[in-house]
Design a protein around this motif. Structure first.
Motif, PDB file in Angstrom:
ATOM      1  N   ALA A  34       2.937 -11.619  -3.854  1.00 61.07           N
ATOM      2  CA  ALA A  34       3.925 -10.674  -4.381  1.00 61.07           C
ATOM      3  C   ALA A  34       4.600 -11.233  -5.630  1.00 61.07           C
ATOM      4  CB  ALA A  34       4.966 -10.365  -3.317  1.00 61.07           C
ATOM      5  N   ARG A  35       4.814 -10.359  -6.603  1.00 63.76           N
ATOM      6  CA  ARG A  35       5.507 -10.750  -7.827  1.00 63.76           C
ATOM      7  C   ARG A  35       6.928 -10.191  -7.887  1.00 63.76           C
ATOM      8  NH1 ARG A  35       0.865  -8.571  -9.526  1.00 63.76           N
ATOM      9  NH2 ARG A  35       1.933  -6.902 -10.641  1.00 63.76           N
ATOM     10  N   THR A  36       7.142  -9.008  -7.315  1.00 64.66           N
ATOM     11  CA  THR A  36       8.463  -8.380  -7.414  1.00 64.66           C
ATOM     12  C   THR A  36       9.082  -8.062  -6.062  1.00 64.66           C
ATOM     13  OG1 THR A  36       7.463  -6.172  -7.614  1.00 64.66           O
ATOM     14  CG2 THR A  36       7.940  -7.373  -9.658  1.00 64.66           C
ATOM     15  N   GLN A  37       8.293  -7.553  -5.088  1.00 65.70           N
ATOM     16  CA  GLN A  37       8.903  -7.179  -3.824  1.00 65.70           C
ATOM     17  C   GLN A  37       7.920  -7.254  -2.661  1.00 65.70           C
ATOM     18  OE1 GLN A  37      10.120  -3.111  -3.221  1.00 65.70           O
ATOM     19  NE2 GLN A  37       8.482  -2.257  -4.489  1.00 65.70           N
ATOM     20  N   VAL A  38       8.488  -7.524  -1.479  1.00 64.41           N
ATOM     21  CA  VAL A  38       7.753  -7.482  -0.219  1.00 64.41           C
ATOM     22  C   VAL A  38       8.507  -6.536   0.709  1.00 64.41           C
ATOM     23  CG1 VAL A  38       7.082  -8.771   1.853  1.00 64.41           C
ATOM     24  CG2 VAL A  38       6.776  -9.797  -0.404  1.00 64.41           C
ATOM     25  N   ARG A  39       7.765  -5.607   1.344  1.00 61.94           N
ATOM     26  CA  ARG A  39       8.377  -4.663   2.280  1.00 61.94           C
ATOM     27  C   ARG A  39       7.636  -4.745   3.609  1.00 61.94           C
ATOM     28  NH1 ARG A  39       7.367   0.378  -1.422  1.00 61.94           N
ATOM     29  NH2 ARG A  39       5.583  -0.960  -1.874  1.00 61.94           N
ATOM     30  N   THR A  40       8.387  -4.748   4.705  1.00 67.08           N
ATOM     31  CA  THR A  40       7.746  -4.923   6.002  1.00 67.08           C
ATOM     32  C   THR A  40       8.346  -4.000   7.053  1.00 67.08           C
ATOM     33  OG1 THR A  40       9.274  -6.716   6.602  1.00 67.08           O
ATOM     34  CG2 THR A  40       7.203  -7.357   5.581  1.00 67.08           C
ATOM     35  N   VAL A  79       3.066  -4.968   6.256  1.00 67.21           N
ATOM     36  CA  VAL A  79       3.619  -5.785   5.181  1.00 67.21           C
ATOM     37  C   VAL A  79       2.959  -5.346   3.885  1.00 67.21           C
ATOM     38  CG1 VAL A  79       1.962  -7.648   5.647  1.00 67.21           C
ATOM     39  CG2 VAL A  79       3.976  -8.118   4.267  1.00 67.21           C
ATOM     40  N   LEU A  80       3.778  -5.082   2.867  1.00 71.69           N
ATOM     41  CA  LEU A  80       3.312  -4.627   1.564  1.00 71.69           C
ATOM     42  C   LEU A  80       3.771  -5.610   0.504  1.00 71.69           C
ATOM     43  CD1 LEU A  80       4.346  -0.862   1.815  1.00 71.69           C
ATOM     44  CD2 LEU A  80       2.030  -1.761   2.039  1.00 71.69           C
ATOM     45  N   ALA A  81       2.871  -6.007  -0.376  1.00 69.15           N
ATOM     46  CA  ALA A  81       3.202  -6.837  -1.527  1.00 69.15           C
ATOM     47  C   ALA A  81       3.097  -5.976  -2.774  1.00 69.15           C
ATOM     48  CB  ALA A  81       2.257  -8.035  -1.626  1.00 69.15           C
ATOM     49  N   ASP A  82       4.266  -5.726  -3.404  1.00 68.59           N
ATOM     50  CA  ASP A  82       4.315  -4.815  -4.546  1.00 68.59           C
ATOM     51  C   ASP A  82       3.631  -3.503  -4.144  1.00 68.59           C
ATOM     52  OD1 ASP A  82       5.581  -6.866  -6.012  1.00 68.59           O
ATOM     53  OD2 ASP A  82       3.643  -7.754  -6.504  1.00 68.59           O
ATOM     54  N   SER A  83       2.776  -2.970  -5.016  1.00 73.23           N
ATOM     55  CA  SER A  83       1.969  -1.795  -4.648  1.00 73.23           C
ATOM     56  C   SER A  83       0.487  -2.152  -4.679  1.00 73.23           C
ATOM     57  CB  SER A  83       2.246  -0.651  -5.640  1.00 73.23           C
ATOM     58  OG  SER A  83       3.593  -0.236  -5.576  1.00 73.23           O
ATOM     59  N   ASP A  84       0.201  -3.439  -4.431  1.00 75.21           N
ATOM     60  CA  ASP A  84      -1.151  -3.943  -4.618  1.00 75.21           C
ATOM     61  C   ASP A  84      -1.866  -4.327  -3.333  1.00 75.21           C
ATOM     62  OD1 ASP A  84      -0.706  -3.750  -7.384  1.00 75.21           O
ATOM     63  OD2 ASP A  84       0.211  -5.735  -7.415  1.00 75.21           O
ATOM     64  N   GLY A 138      -1.636  -4.541   1.186  1.00 76.28           N
ATOM     65  CA  GLY A 138      -0.986  -4.168   2.428  1.00 76.28           C
ATOM     66  C   GLY A 138      -1.754  -4.736   3.610  1.00 76.28           C
ATOM     67  N   LEU A 139      -1.037  -5.140   4.638  1.00 75.66           N
ATOM     68  CA  LEU A 139      -1.660  -5.662   5.860  1.00 75.66           C
ATOM     69  C   LEU A 139      -1.156  -4.840   7.033  1.00 75.66           C
ATOM     70  CD1 LEU A 139      -3.541  -7.986   6.871  1.00 75.66           C
ATOM     71  CD2 LEU A 139      -1.457  -9.249   7.416  1.00 75.66           C
ATOM     72  N   LEU A 182      -4.839   5.152   0.284  1.00 80.16           N
ATOM     73  CA  LEU A 182      -4.274   4.810   1.581  1.00 80.16           C
ATOM     74  C   LEU A 182      -3.072   3.886   1.426  1.00 80.16           C
ATOM     75  CD1 LEU A 182      -4.335   4.902   4.631  1.00 80.16           C
ATOM     76  CD2 LEU A 182      -6.119   3.134   4.614  1.00 80.16           C
ATOM     77  N   LEU A 183      -3.180   2.930   0.516  1.00 79.53           N
ATOM     78  CA  LEU A 183      -2.047   2.030   0.286  1.00 79.53           C
ATOM     79  C   LEU A 183      -0.865   2.798  -0.301  1.00 79.53           C
ATOM     80  CD1 LEU A 183      -1.235  -0.936   0.554  1.00 79.53           C
ATOM     81  CD2 LEU A 183      -1.967  -1.281  -1.810  1.00 79.53           C
ATOM     82  N   ASP A 184      -1.137   3.773  -1.169  1.00 78.71           N
ATOM     83  CA  ASP A 184      -0.066   4.616  -1.713  1.00 78.71           C
ATOM     84  C   ASP A 184       0.645   5.372  -0.603  1.00 78.71           C
ATOM     85  OD1 ASP A 184      -0.718   3.763  -4.245  1.00 78.71           O
ATOM     86  OD2 ASP A 184      -1.921   5.537  -4.737  1.00 78.71           O
ATOM     87  N   ALA A 185      -0.119   5.835   0.399  1.00 79.60           N
ATOM     88  CA  ALA A 185       0.480   6.559   1.518  1.00 79.60           C
ATOM     89  C   ALA A 185       1.395   5.652   2.337  1.00 79.60           C
ATOM     90  CB  ALA A 185      -0.619   7.144   2.408  1.00 79.60           C
ATOM     91  N   LEU A 186       0.977   4.397   2.546  1.00 82.57           N
ATOM     92  CA  LEU A 186       1.811   3.452   3.286  1.00 82.57           C
ATOM     93  C   LEU A 186       3.068   3.095   2.493  1.00 82.57           C
ATOM     94  CD1 LEU A 186      -0.932   1.069   4.725  1.00 82.57           C
ATOM     95  CD2 LEU A 186       0.380   2.817   5.949  1.00 82.57           C
ATOM     96  N   ASP A 187       2.925   3.024   1.191  1.00 80.63           N
ATOM     97  CA  ASP A 187       4.075   2.796   0.311  1.00 80.63           C
ATOM     98  C   ASP A 187       5.104   3.911   0.504  1.00 80.63           C
ATOM     99  OD1 ASP A 187       5.693   3.132  -2.176  1.00 80.63           O
ATOM    100  OD2 ASP A 187       4.546   1.405  -2.866  1.00 80.63           O
TER     101      ASP A 187
END
Length: 330
Positions: free
Chosen positions: A128-134, A200-205, A207-208, A229-234
């Motif tokens: 991650a460079r800017t944000q992590v969301r979990t 867990v999401l790292a930026d918009s790049d 996801g786990l 799919l990653l956009d949907a999880l975002d």
């Protein structure tokens, strides 16, 4: 201790020995440390090469001042890390460009086994460079509370962390202490009634997302690269975040069990933690157990808060706490 700078244990032993013994010979050091001469000679070569030890013309060895020698070594390592971070950005951009238009199998990686999932969980945060969301739910399979070593390192790089906890997680052993420590470090936490999954999401790049346990009994997960799919999880995370309840467990970062009595001016940090857990939906017994209190002590402190607030019910106390900034609100 100095292995983080690239030194071997033998190198550190020799350097420590030389700190109080300037102008020592290799033979003297070998006797002092009870080390084979060949190993000692190798350590001295390393130390001289690193600039940590000075060798005189008559083969006497002296440790360079730590503030100067180690400071220079640390600065070089920091410069190297900054260059590596710049390279990471470049490589990540090249990877995203290369992945564009690739098959779905290139965008999804299935990870199987606790060790592999833990490794990927830490890697995603490190990337991650800017944000992590979990999303945090129980049970904790790969990374128990207090063992997320990637979080403090990412926070140190300036990465922002936001996490939503499933309400049931707040009853898990160790989770409150872990949450307090994370919040002290700048992590923002909220609580939802029920979460659909771990995430867990790292930026918009990256996801786990965990999978169901395999027939062989091993846990699995899916690592997702940038995709629809990653956009949907975002979008899912941001929707849940907006509706979740902010969690406040410590007003000034003091320990949860600090035995400070409530003063007339308002709540102590312990009282804020009690209010934060009850507003997050925990029962009295669970909140008391998590904070190391007896139910009677918890009830006594709540009664005192109600007296100060001039209210008669807990619902009124909750409203007063929000209005007067005793706890965070949306």
């Amino acid at each position: 201790m100095l292995d983080v700078l690239g030194l071997e244990p033998d190198d550190e032993r020799v350097y420590r020995a030389l700190l109080g013994r300037p102008n020592s010979t290799a033979v003297l050091l070998s006797d002092l440390l009870d080390a084979p001469q060949a190993d000692l000679d190798a350590a001295l070569r390393h130390l001289v090469g690193w600039g940590l030890v000075v060798r005189s013309a008559d083969d006497l060895f002296t440790a360079a001042p730590p503030a100067m020698a180690l400071g220079a070594l640390i600065s070089r390592r920091q410069d190297g890390l900054r260059m590596a971070e710049q390279a990471l950005v470049t490589f990540a951009e090249e990877h995203r460009a290369a992945m564009t238009g690739n098959s779905i199998s290139d965008l999804i990686e299935v990870v199987t086994g606790v060790d592999a999932i833990r490794h990927r969980f830490l890697q995603v945060q490190q990337a991650a460079r800017t944000q992590v969301r979990t999303f945090i739910t129980a049970p904790f399979v790969a990374v128990p509370p207090g063992e997320n070593s990637a979080e403090p390192m990412a926070l140190g790089r300036g990465v922002h962390f936001r996490a939503v906890l499933d309400r049931a997680v707040l009853a898990e052993p160790g989770i409150i202490a872990d949450a307090i420590e994370s919040m002290r470090n700048g992590v923002r936490l909220r609580v939802a009634d029920q979460l659909p999954m771990k995430l867990v999401l790292a930026d918009s790049d990256l996801g786990l997302v965990p999978l169901a346990v395999t027939p062989a009994g091993e846990p699995g997960a899916v690592l997702l690269h940038r995709s629809g799919l990653l956009d949907a999880l975002d979008a899912l995370f941001e929707t849940v975040w907006r509706t979740a309840h902010p969690l406040e467990l410590s007003g000034r970062g003091e320990a949860a069990a600090t035995p400070v009595e409530l003063g007339a001016e308002g709540p102590t940090d312990l009282d804020r933690q009690i209010l934060g857990l009850l507003l997050a939906g925990l029962t009295d017994p669970t909140a008391a157990a998590q904070l190391g209190l007896s139910p009677r002590t918890l009830h006594r402190r709540l009664r005192r808060l109600m007296d100060i607030a001039g209210v008669r019910t807990r619902i009124q106390l909750g409203g007063h706490a929000v209005r007067h900034g005793w706890v965070e609100h949306r």
